[in-house]
Design an enzyme around this catalytic site. Structure first.
Site, mmCIF file in Angstrom:
data_model
loop_
_atom_site.group_PDB
_atom_site.id
_atom_site.type_symbol
_atom_site.label_atom_id
_atom_site.label_comp_id
_atom_site.label_asym_id
_atom_site.label_seq_id
_atom_site.Cartn_x
_atom_site.Cartn_y
_atom_site.Cartn_z
ATOM 1 N N LYS B 77 144.151 31.035 -58.333
ATOM 2 C CA LYS B 77 143.864 29.998 -59.324
ATOM 3 C C LYS B 77 144.321 28.645 -58.774
ATOM 4 O O LYS B 77 145.408 28.550 -58.182
ATOM 5 C CB LYS B 77 144.572 30.319 -60.644
ATOM 6 N N SER B 152 142.084 29.431 -69.546
ATOM 7 C CA SER B 152 141.744 28.526 -68.481
ATOM 8 C C SER B 152 141.368 29.220 -67.180
ATOM 9 O O SER B 152 140.633 28.659 -66.373
ATOM 10 C CB SER B 152 142.917 27.593 -68.195
ATOM 11 N N SER B 176 145.599 32.332 -71.027
ATOM 12 C CA SER B 176 144.703 31.957 -69.927
ATOM 13 C C SER B 176 144.455 33.042 -68.894
ATOM 14 O O SER B 176 143.563 32.896 -68.051
ATOM 15 C CB SER B 176 145.230 30.702 -69.224
#
Lengths: 499, 497
Positions: B77, B152, B176
């Site tokens: 990420k 996210s 997320s």
């Protein structure tokens, strides 16, 4: 007509509040492992943490916690069993994270006091200064504003940022309001910072060099009509970087505020900057619009919860309080107050004590360090202790005591040591600075002196003892000062039938 | 062999049946074929990944002892720093920034020989539930490219569902990791707060952020969990205790006698019918496997969302203050005349997106003097109450369960103008972050009405992450027996056009 200081004090009662920032002398920064050396090349002592790079996290320096607790203990504070760091949020280019990791409502030490003494016409007076809190925080970086006339950010062409200082551990010591100091307010302020500096030095937690910024004082001053018992609007004077300036800043603010009030003007709550040259202050940031720092507990750090047993261990290591030590040394050395004060002010008390502990007479040790050595240090604009060591001074004093050196020769030896010619003994050998103690050699010089001044000799024979000075002087001159004047006198008088 | 599990890949690598370079190349090829459609990646480090893979292969040939996942690729990420590799956090303000240091997670991945393929897309600074807040455009759900992959960490989840990577790293502040896992039919785990170091995780909300593993199976997640977890002196909030034995727990496949609590407040109204039916069926599987079901009540969860939207923005308003153009990232308006303050303002105006600005303003307001007690202070009290609710619930059950999200994946653009509707997506995941406990989402089937994956959330007490792996592993095995093939085999093929 402008009020002078005495008139100002007659009309108004001052109230003080002092905030002292101390840079701790830990080897690494508050929240990372970077070095803390003063004066390194800009931005060479930085890492992702103290540069506030995205993703980096602080980790508390345990040594800084220890130093803070020691300071709290020395100032008679309670050590909080649980304290927290908080973020103080505001934007400034030299602050890497745009918040300062500090402590807010849960500081590490609270509610202490420090007694300070000042010498007055009415004798020694003691003032108890209540300490509100001692808290930890990190220093910011430094901005260098280039171009423009003021060296300030406004009007500068560009600014350079040095983050070496960012993250240096700071301890802030905040007093409660200090009322009832009257005309002594400037002296009390100075005495407080002095005593605090001495304590911090004795604890070994800071370099306490005001000129390098490792000890910084902000002085809050307010005035109220004499006898009213009220609290006026305060100003906060920053940039006060010497003990003398602390005193001057406070008296200057008292005069300035008194004159404003006298003219019916109000005092603006603001930050003011002390101007070293004039002793005046000039306005800085107004604090009327109270800045909102949006403090909240620092979520990246766990609370500081020092173990009670550890605190007691630290308490047991506290050194003798400087004020108590001064009293003890004053008695042990039989020194007058004034002499004591001059040693303290010259920051030579430790050095003199070290010299005494090496066997020197306290009076002699004091007079060498404060006299000849300080004079030479002043000429060279360096610290006396950087020129010569207590061991060398003690050696010189011992040589005088044993009669191997006269005072005059000793000065030459000291000068030689300072010039890098080696140890006292090496200087003596190299320069041939030996006292002429051989009686027969002296007698040759004495007879020569008598022969050259027969009339003087005749007067001495006739009982005019003071006239001997001229002949002694001639002998000393002939021996290049290497004779012991007392010995010369003894031999001369004896030779002329007066011994 | 991109459709295999990470565990299977590791076995083949260990047996010498495939090299890490070959495996990595297969994934890089897949990325070049499908990522134009999925947009899971913001940056693909082809050269770095292949050289890392070659280094692992060389060590294996030399007979060095390697860690279990050595040679297996992973998608990172973009909120985690990797030395020299662009790290944007999905924000324009960090465009072009290459961190000079590795996050602790990346150091651990590297030393475990896990090959980092590149950086995945995300909502800007992890603020969002759809990746629509990324400054670089949204990612697409491989199940239906017109839908969001969650957020996210939508890029990480999409990369797994699109077989671009067998493992991915996520971070979870309010869901997320878990919500993207739920809507993409993958597995995502938020470990206990402090279980995985946050050093090098660009902070959104420091007291809530937690990095964790994303994978296609519970065992794969467990293997990655053990590779990244553990105490880190650089993160003073990390836990100085042994990492729970999550791999062993994932392999237990037994829940006999375990008490599983259904949280009353995280079901019922507001949850899509297909989400509820798949949740109920999963509960039946657990009963069949010998678990005992109890109902628990957590009355203060009602306030969790409101409290979350005070605490997270408050911390974010401070955490994001450092993006001022002085030291890194973009700089706007520096014409040699404007002052630093104006340049900061202009940079932040251009550099931050709408949602980030919304939360900075919200947080700045909540922390202001005069409002602090009413907002931030009250929110912290709610947090304590939520923690107490969990404590009471865990006295009745070993783990708690709920649907991960109220609905399946929604359409891109559907909620982007309605922040409150978007926030409601995290209603079931937020309490876990507020209490700092562990949470997992795993797929439990497709909703009949839309054919999209449904996520099942398992919550375990702090530092007992092994329990959710034990329950998750058992449930996954039971469902696999029932289905005959992994859920992702039902996903449409990508890259055909």
């Amino acid at each position: 007509m402008a009020l002078n200081y005495d008139q100002a004090i007659a009309a108004y009662d001052p109230t003080l509040g002092l905030e002292v920032h101390v840079e701790l002398n830990t080897n690494s920064k508050m929240f990372c492992g970077c070095a803390t050396e003063f004066g390194a090349e800009p931005n060479t002592q930085t890492c992702p943490v103290c540069l506030g790079l995205p993703g980096s996290l602080p980790a508390v320096n345990g040594k800084a916690i220890e130093s803070s607790i020691l300071i709290g203990l020395a100032l008679n504070c309670s050590i909080a069993p649980f304290s927290r760091f908080a973020r103080k949020n505001y934007f400034y280019p030299d602050m890497p994270k745009n918040f300062q990791t500090s402590q807010f409502d849960e500081p590490i030490c609270v509610n202490g006091y420090l007694d300070v003494e000042i010498e007055t016409d009415e004798g020694t007076k003691v003032f108890r200064i209540d300490i509100e809190r001692v808290h930890m925080e990190e220093d910011t970086g430094k901005s260098l504003h280039v171009g423009g006339s003021t060296g300030r950010i406004h009007g500068a062409e560009y600014s350079l940022l040095d983050y070496n200082r960012a993250g240096i551990p700071l301890v802030e010591i905040v007093t409660k309001i200090i009322p009832n100091t009257g005309k002594y307010a400037p002296l009390v302020a100075r005495a407080y910072v002095t005593e605090l500096r001495d304590i911090l030095r004795s604890l070994g937690v800071s370099d306490v060099k005001m000129e390098q910024g490792s000890l910084r004082c902000d002085a809050n001053v307010s005035l109220a009509p004499a006898g009213s018992g009220q609290l006026g609007t305060r100003s906060e004077t920053k940039n006060v970087n010497s003990l003398r300036s602390v005193e001057r800043a406070v008296s200057g603010e008292i005069e300035r505020q008194a004159n404003r009030l006298q003219n019916g003007e109000r005092i603006v709550q603001e930050t003011r900057h002390f101007l070293e040259e004039s002793g005046q202050t000039r306005p800085g940031r107004s604090k009327e619009q109270a800045e909102d720092y949006r403090y909240f507990p620092e979520p990246d750090l766990v609370p500081v919860a020092p173990d009670a047993a550890w605190i007691e261990e630290l308490r047991a290591t506290l050194p003798e309080k400087p004020s108590i030590r001064r009293k003890r040394l004053k008695i042990e050395w039989a020194v007058p107050d004034k002499e004591m004060a001059s040693m303290v002010n010259a920051e030579l008390l430790d050095t003199v004590e070290e010299t005494v502990l090496l066997g020197s007479d306290p009076t002699k040790a004091r007079s060498w360090w404060l006299g000849e050595i300080s004079r030479l240090a002043n000429e060279k604009e360096v610290a006396p202790t950087s020129l010569i060591t207590p061991i060398q001074v003690a050696e010189v004093i011992a040589l005088i005591a044993s009669g191997e050196l006269t005072d005059k020769l000793a000065r030459q030896v000291v000068e030689g040591v300072i010039n890098g010619e080696g140890t006292p003994q090496q200087v003596i050998d190299a320069r041939g600075l030996k006292v002429v103690s051989d009686d027969s050699a002296l007698m040759v010089a004495i007879e020569a002196a008598i022969a050259s001044q027969p009339e003087t000799a005749e007067r001495i024979r006739g009982g005019n003892i003071p006239a001997a000075g001229a002949l002694i002087g001639a002998v000393m001159k002939a021996t290049g000062g290497q004779a012991d004047a007392a010995k010369v006198r003894e031999l001369l008088l004896k030779h002329l039938g007066q011994g | 062999m991109i459709h295999s599990t990470a565990a299977e890949m590791a076995t083949k690598l260990a047996a010498g049946e495939i090299s890490s370079v070959e495996l990595t190349q297969q994934h890089l090829d897949r990325i070049s074929v499908v990522d134009g459609q999925v947009h899971a990646f913001l940056y693909v480090d082809t050269e770095g990944a292949l050289s890392q893979a070659a280094a692992v292969d060389a060590k294996r040939v030399a007979g060095e002892k390697l860690s279990p996942l050595a040679g297996v690729p992973l998608a990172l990420k973009d909120v985690l720093t990797q030395k020299g590799i662009p790290t944007t956090c999905g924000s324009k303000i960090l465009e072009g920034w290459r961190p000079p240091y590795d996050s602790t997670i990346v150091s651990k991945l590297k030393s475990a020989g896990i090959v980092i393929l590149g950086k995945t897309n995300m909502d800007e600074f992890a603020m969002g539930s759809s990746t629509e807040n990324s400054a670089y455009g949204p990612s697409h759900n491989p199940w239906d490219l017109t839908r969001i992959p969650g957020g996210s960490g939508g890029g990480s989840a999409a990369s797994l569902a699109a077989f671009e990577a067998p493992l991915a790293m996520g971070t979870d502040t309010g869901g997320s990791i878990r919500q993207p896992a739920a809507v993409t039919g993958t597995v995502g785990v938020k470990p206990t707060y402090g279980g995985v170091s946050r050093y090098g995780l660009v902070a959104f909300s420091s007291s809530l952020d937690q990095a964790g593993p994303c994978a296609r199976t519970v065992l794969d997640a467990a293997l990655l969990h053990e590779a990244i977890a553990g105490y880190d002196p650089r993160d003073s909030t990390s836990i100085n205790a042994p990492v729970p034995a999550v791999v062993a727990a994932a392999k237990k496949l037994d829940v006999k006698g375990m008490k599983i609590g259904i949280v009353k407040e995280l079901s019922g109204d507001g949850y899509q019918a297909g989400v509820r039916s798949r949740f109920d069926e999963a509960i039946e599987e657990l009963v069949n496997a010998g678990a005992e079901i109890v109902e628990v009540s957590c009355p203060n969860f009602e306030y969790a969302l409101a409290a979350y939207y005070l605490i997270a923005p408050s911390e974010a308003s401070s955490n994001l203050a450092r993006f001022d153009s002085m030291r890194y990232g973009i700089r706007v308006g520096d014409d040699g005349v404007r002052g630093a303050e104006e340049v900061m303002k202009m940079t932040r105006e251009v550099g931050f997106g709408k949602e980030v600005k919304r939360r900075i303003i919200l947080g700045t307001y909540a922390l202001s003097s005069g409002y602090y007690d009413a907002y931030y202070g009250s929110a912290q009290k709610v947090r304590t109450l939520i923690t107490q609710d969990f404590a009471a619930a865990f006295s009745k059950a070993d783990v708690l369960v709920s649907p991960t999200c109220p609905t399946t994946a929604f359409k891109i653009g559907e909620k982007s103008d309605d922040p409150l509707a978007m926030y409601l997506n995290d209603i079931a995941t937020i309490p876990v972050n507020m209490a700092g406990i562990g949470g997992m989402s795993l797929p439990v089937g497709l909703a009949p009405e839309d054919g999209l994956p449904v996520g099942f959330q398992i919550m375990s007490p702090a530092m007992k992450d092994d329990l959710m792996y034990q329950v998750g592993g058992t449930l996954e095995a039971a469902l696999l027996r029932k289905w005959g093939s992994p859920i992702l085999s039902n996903a449409p093929a990508l890259g055909a056009n």
